[in-house]
Scaffold this motif. Sequence first.
Motif: not given
Length: 283
Positions: A60-66, A87-88, A174-176, A242-246
Amino acid sequence: MSTPQPPLPQAAPRPPYPGYTSPIPVVRTHLLHAVASEWTKMRSVRSTMWTLGVFVLLVVGIGVLAGAVVGSTTADMSGSNPLELGFFGLLLGSMCLITLGVLTTASEYGTGMVRTTMTACPSRGRVLAAKAVVFFLVAFVVTLVSTTLTAVVQVALLEGSGAESPGGEDWLKATVGVSLYLALLGLASLAVGSIIRHSAGAITIMIGVLLAPLVIALFMFTDSLKDVQQALFEYSIPNQLSIFYANSLSDSGPSGWDPLWMVLVVTAVAFGLAYALLERRDV
């Protein structure tokens, strides 16, 4: 000459402890009893809270920060999926689930608690199955909540940057999808912990499986190793995530939902080996 004496009369056998009823109910045990025991173990140790807490913080932290950094700049996000930024944090957070998966089994061998576990539940396969059920549910739920929260925040932050609005399949993957993948990866780590029976050794092996193929591929510069380098890129765990995020790191190799079926097969093989060794070896 003495005459034989008639046999003495024998008292009728009496039932032991007449009228006594044990206060402890006698029930036939089943898998749910083992699941309840493993759930008690998992939620009562501090390592679970620490590893899951760090996992949520990273994802959550890195995703929101990005998302906040990209959203605050003038970068043009046209044509890109805002969910890609998750992804990161997920790549770093996967190490936490790997660690927790290993500790679920291997830590009991280090403390000797496995003897008590096997005495209470002699069915070793049931013990392994109960650990797998509890870990999978916990890992999947925590990952799903974390990735969903991150995705919602990222889409909100990048709404005005020209990024594409994610479709239904994008949200699902990207979730399930990625939550199932990481939960299965953690299950494979659990099986490796049962096989190795040593926490540090099993964690080292799984971290190597996570990162080594990609790192090795980065240093293959000669033309003769191009095919090997490409294969390492395509089937490395970071690329599969990364494939899950296309946003695959390579132009060929697995795509769509392929990484999920691949990790499912690997996890099944690892559990088969773990079960076979668990039945053959002494605790």
